[in-house]
Design an enzyme around this catalytic site. Structure first.
Site, PDB file in Angstrom:
ATOM      1  N   HIS A   1      36.668  36.340  31.723  1.00  0.00           N
ATOM      2  CA  HIS A   1      35.806  36.020  30.615  1.00  0.00           C
ATOM      3  C   HIS A   1      36.296  36.544  29.204  1.00  0.00           C
ATOM      4  O   HIS A   1      35.496  36.848  28.453  1.00  0.00           O
ATOM      5  CB  HIS A   1      35.151  37.688  31.077  1.00  0.00           C
ATOM      6  CG  HIS A   1      34.299  38.022  32.272  1.00  0.00           C
ATOM      7  ND1 HIS A   1      33.795  36.791  32.589  1.00  0.00           N
ATOM      8  CD2 HIS A   1      34.864  38.641  32.857  1.00  0.00           C
ATOM      9  CE1 HIS A   1      33.155  36.805  34.365  1.00  0.00           C
ATOM     10  NE2 HIS A   1      33.825  38.604  34.265  1.00  0.00           N
TER      11      HIS A   1
ATOM     12  N   ASP B   1      36.040  33.850  41.397  1.00  0.00           N
ATOM     13  CA  ASP B   1      35.704  35.003  41.059  1.00  0.00           C
ATOM     14  C   ASP B   1      33.636  35.168  41.341  1.00  0.00           C
ATOM     15  O   ASP B   1      33.460  34.575  41.612  1.00  0.00           O
ATOM     16  CB  ASP B   1      35.934  35.682  39.630  1.00  0.00           C
ATOM     17  CG  ASP B   1      35.752  36.965  39.266  1.00  0.00           C
ATOM     18  OD1 ASP B   1      36.488  37.832  39.719  1.00  0.00           O
ATOM     19  OD2 ASP B   1      34.781  37.582  39.215  1.00  0.00           O
TER      20      ASP B   1
ATOM     21  N   HIS C   1      32.111  36.516  39.348  1.00  0.00           N
ATOM     22  CA  HIS C   1      31.365  36.096  38.082  1.00  0.00           C
ATOM     23  C   HIS C   1      31.787  34.859  37.684  1.00  0.00           C
ATOM     24  O   HIS C   1      32.683  34.669  37.593  1.00  0.00           O
ATOM     25  CB  HIS C   1      31.414  37.579  37.060  1.00  0.00           C
ATOM     26  CG  HIS C   1      31.623  39.018  37.809  1.00  0.00           C
ATOM     27  ND1 HIS C   1      32.337  38.894  38.366  1.00  0.00           N
ATOM     28  CD2 HIS C   1      30.037  40.064  37.207  1.00  0.00           C
ATOM     29  CE1 HIS C   1      31.672  40.626  38.503  1.00  0.00           C
ATOM     30  NE2 HIS C   1      30.238  40.972  38.333  1.00  0.00           N
TER      31      HIS C   1
ATOM     32  N   ASP D   1      35.904  40.296  44.350  1.00  0.00           N
ATOM     33  CA  ASP D   1      34.752  40.636  43.901  1.00  0.00           C
ATOM     34  C   ASP D   1      33.448  39.696  44.276  1.00  0.00           C
ATOM     35  O   ASP D   1      32.455  39.889  44.822  1.00  0.00           O
ATOM     36  CB  ASP D   1      34.455  41.017  42.861  1.00  0.00           C
ATOM     37  CG  ASP D   1      34.924  40.073  41.825  1.00  0.00           C
ATOM     38  OD1 ASP D   1      34.781  38.997  42.406  1.00  0.00           O
ATOM     39  OD2 ASP D   1      34.835  39.870  40.469  1.00  0.00           O
TER      40      ASP D   1
HETATM   41  C1  SP5 Z   1      36.492  40.226  35.798  1.00  0.00           C
HETATM   42  C2  SP5 Z   1      35.564  40.464  36.473  1.00  0.00           C
HETATM   43  O1  SP5 Z   1      35.822  40.699  37.446  1.00  0.00           O
HETATM   44  N1  SP5 Z   1      35.132  41.105  35.873  1.00  0.00           N
HETATM   45  C3  SP5 Z   1      33.256  42.051  35.725  1.00  0.00           C
HETATM   46  C4  SP5 Z   1      33.156  42.646  34.634  1.00  0.00           C
HETATM   47  C5  SP5 Z   1      31.638  42.609  35.257  1.00  0.00           C
HETATM   48  N2  SP5 Z   1      30.817  43.513  34.114  1.00  0.00           N
HETATM   49  C6  SP5 Z   1      29.151  43.505  34.329  1.00  0.00           C
HETATM   50  C7  SP5 Z   1      29.403  44.270  35.360  1.00  0.00           C
HETATM   51  C8  SP5 Z   1      29.758  45.845  35.244  1.00  0.00           C
HETATM   52  C9  SP5 Z   1      30.215  47.294  36.462  1.00  0.00           C
HETATM   53  N3  SP5 Z   1      30.254  48.679  36.287  1.00  0.00           N
HETATM   54  C10 SP5 Z   1      30.577  49.408  36.850  1.00  0.00           C
HETATM   55  C11 SP5 Z   1      31.620  50.442  36.832  1.00  0.00           C
HETATM   56  C12 SP5 Z   1      31.510  51.668  38.025  1.00  0.00           C
HETATM   57  N4  SP5 Z   1      32.027  52.769  37.692  1.00  0.00           N
HETATM   58 ZN    ZN Z   2      34.832  38.690  38.746  1.00  0.00          ZN
END
Ligand code: SP5
Ligand code: ZN
Length: 324
Positions: free
Chosen positions: A152, A187, A189, A269
């Site tokens: 990202h 990934d 995302h 993920d």
């Molecule tokens: C590299 C990668 O997989 N980045 C993903 C970034 C996603 N950000 C948006 C979602 C954030 C969700 N965070 C939840 C935290 C709960 N403790």
């Molecule tokens: Zn990701």
């Protein structure tokens, strides 16, 4: 398969990210690297190839900010991790003095806190990717255990737990060594930083399988293919069969571009048990997918992006590596 790791990547240890209107515990933690290390066996150390390969993909003012942001944050009387709260959608040219303004100008979101160890870890993640590239240029697959993630991070922005785009650093270094390179992003995302860096670059290509940006982060990228970029969005709930079909399509396209080296941005993920994602791949699926990639007979650099199911992350990475 040669495997590389540098423990300076543990220095980045964010406590929180701002998400869904509140501070949440950070999902991207040093424990992720420990989980992978305990599952993949011995690793090799990393050489320091300096700033030049990083400067070949990131703009100098961005790198200067990333390196100095946390000190500036402390100097402004703050504690904890630096994080922006305002973003210049209308980017008028002006001198930005406050650290908040500078961070906002180089961030896409509030999911990339900068702490005392962030620069060190991101720098050594890039060096780890370059060491894995050394293996691939020698004809062996190389796995770089990298954190924080990188895909990202764009030429001049951080976001989504990413600061230096180590996959693109390796890809650009491979291109400079005379190779024709495909970045294959697996990934969950969409890799908006990789798209930002690679769009229009000669000899470099990006093929990405990811959650449909109409439902998932990073929302504003990744629906359309263009230039040297193949975007393959998939719906929430995607399982092995549909994912494998899209992967076959991506590999066919990579073959048509005449690429002779792969950089794989591997995110675990896509796992059914991932706490922030919505695909349904299983641990065993990763070995099958990797077999399909390995059947191209292209040397591969594998860098780690996301994957947040701590109890399964090591097994998932090990399964993917086993497929090679
Ligand atoms: C590299 C990668 O997989 N980045 C993903 C970034 C996603 N950000 C948006 C979602 C954030 C969700 N965070 C939840 C935290 C709960 N403790
Ligand atoms: Zn990701």
């Amino acid at each position: 398969m040669r495997k590389f790791w540098d423990e300076r990547q543990l220095a980045h240890a964010p406590t929180h990210e701002f998400f869904n209107g509140r501070l949440e515990p950070a999902a991207e933690t040093p424990a992720r690297a420990e989980a992978v290390l305990s599952a993949i066996g011995a690793t090799e150390g990393v050489e320091d190839r300096g700033m030049a390969p990083i400067e070949a993909v990131h703009e100098a003012p961005y790198l200067d900010l990333l390196r100095s942001a946390h000190e500036a944050w402390l100097a402004a009387g703050r504690d904890g991790d630096a994080m922006p709260y305002a973003f210049p959608l209308s980017r008028r040219a002006r001198t930005l003095d406050r650290i908040d303004a500078q961070l906002g100008a180089h961030s896409t979101d509030t999911c990339a806190p900068v702490g005392a160890g962030t620069w060190q870890s991101a720098y050594w993640a890039a060096q780890t990717a370059l060491s894995a590239l050394g293996a691939a240029l020698g004809g062996e697959h190389g796995f770089a255990l990298t954190r924080p993630p990188g895909h990202h991070a764009g030429a001049a922005f951080m976001g989504g737990y990413s600061y230096i785009n180590h996959g693109c650093v390796a890809a650009e270094a491979a291109r400079a060594a005379g190779r024709r390179v495909a970045v294959l992003d697996l990934d969950y995302h969409m890799g908006n930083g990789s798209e930002d860096i690679l769009t229009g670059r000669d000899g470099l290509f990006l093929a990405s399988l990811h959650a449909d940006p109409r439902t998932d982060y990073p929302f504003y990228w990744g629906e359309e293919s263009h230039d040297n970029i193949l975007n393959l969005p998939l719906p929430r709930g995607t399982r092995f069969d549909a994912y494998d079909t899209a992967l076959a399509h991506a590999l066919e396209w990579i073959g048509e571009q005449g690429c002779d080296l792969l950089v794989i941005s591997y995110g675990a993920d896509t796992f059914e048990g991932d706490p922030i994602s919505h695909f349904l791949l299983t641990t065993g699926d990763y070995e099958q997918l990797a077999r399909r990639v390995a059947a191209t007979n292209l040397p591969a650099v594998i860098v780690l992006e996301g994957g947040y199911a701590l109890g399964s992350l090591g097994r998932n990475v090990a399964s993917f590596l086993a497929g090679f």
